[in-house]
Design a protein around this motif. Structure first.
Motif, PDB file in Angstrom:
ATOM      1  N   GLY A  56       0.819  -1.211   0.000  1.00 39.84           N
ATOM      2  CA  GLY A  56       0.000   0.000   0.000  1.00 39.84           C
ATOM      3  C   GLY A  56       0.851   1.259   0.000  1.00 39.84           C
ATOM      4  O   GLY A  56       2.000   1.249   0.443  1.00 39.84           O
ATOM      5  N   LEU A  57       0.272   2.332  -0.479  1.00 35.59           N
ATOM      6  CA  LEU A  57       0.966   3.616  -0.518  1.00 35.59           C
ATOM      7  C   LEU A  57       1.338   4.081   0.898  1.00 35.59           C
ATOM      8  O   LEU A  57       2.418   4.638   1.110  1.00 35.59           O
ATOM      9  CB  LEU A  57       0.111   4.664  -1.231  1.00 35.59           C
ATOM     10  N   ALA A  58       0.471   3.820   1.873  1.00 36.67           N
ATOM     11  CA  ALA A  58       0.764   4.205   3.260  1.00 36.67           C
ATOM     12  C   ALA A  58       2.019   3.486   3.770  1.00 36.67           C
ATOM     13  O   ALA A  58       2.825   4.082   4.489  1.00 36.67           O
ATOM     14  CB  ALA A  58      -0.422   3.897   4.162  1.00 36.67           C
ATOM     15  N   THR A  59       2.198   2.228   3.376  1.00 32.93           N
ATOM     16  CA  THR A  59       3.394   1.467   3.764  1.00 32.93           C
ATOM     17  C   THR A  59       4.640   2.110   3.168  1.00 32.93           C
ATOM     18  O   THR A  59       5.678   2.223   3.830  1.00 32.93           O
ATOM     19  CB  THR A  59       3.280  -0.005   3.310  1.00 32.93           C
ATOM     20  N   VAL A  60       4.541   2.552   1.928  1.00 30.46           N
ATOM     21  CA  VAL A  60       5.676   3.214   1.269  1.00 30.46           C
ATOM     22  C   VAL A  60       6.023   4.495   2.019  1.00 30.46           C
ATOM     23  O   VAL A  60       7.185   4.743   2.337  1.00 30.46           O
ATOM     24  CB  VAL A  60       5.359   3.500  -0.219  1.00 30.46           C
TER      25      VAL A  60
END
Length: 152
Positions: A56-60
């Motif tokens: 996910g983008l949040a993980t990035v």
């Protein structure tokens, strides 16, 4: 220039109390593979989605924040206002400098520590402990200069 390896980064993460999760390792791999590209979080995310569709983008963003705090990457904002990420090289205490072409947007890296003498003077004269610095030269790259000459 020697870049940090996966094992170097894993050691730094562990010393700071973080694990090298598969998602973090995948992001680090992309940063290493594209070490001169100055990619944004969204660009890194799109590259990661190819091999890790579940990321996910949040993980990035969270991983980039951790890597930035540990000075493994540096967050740089150029003229376009987009935060980009630059992987630190192994042998230097500082991140490298940049040459930014104001015509085509090309970014070239300068690895010499051009400000060593200035840093020493500031530390001595102002009793200021410098941890790092950022330097971006704005100008016109060689290719754009040639293109301008050809147009004239």
């Amino acid at each position: 220039m020697l870049q940090l390896s996966i094992s170097d980064i894993k050691s730094q993460l562990q010393r700071a109390g973080f694990k090298m999760t598969p998602q973090r390792e995948a992001l680090v791999q992309v940063l290493i593979q594209h070490k001169t590209a100055h990619l944004s979080a969204e660009e890194l995310f799109m590259l990661l989605k190819r091999s890790h569709p579940d990321i996910g983008l949040a993980t990035v963003y969270r991983t980039l924040e951790i890597l930035t705090q540990l000075t493994i990457v540096k967050k740089i904002v150029f003229e376009d206002g987009i935060a980009r990420y630059d992987l630190k090289r192994k042998e230097t205490g500082h991140f490298h400098h940049h040459l930014l072409c104001v015509k085509c947007g090309e970014i070239e890296e300068v690895f010499e520590d051009l400000l060593f003498d200035i840093e020493k003077k500031i530390e001595t004269d102002y009793h200021f402990n410098i941890m790092d610095h950022r330097l971006t030269f704005h100008g016109v790259c060689k290719i754009c200069q040639f293109a301008e000459r050809d147009e004239s």
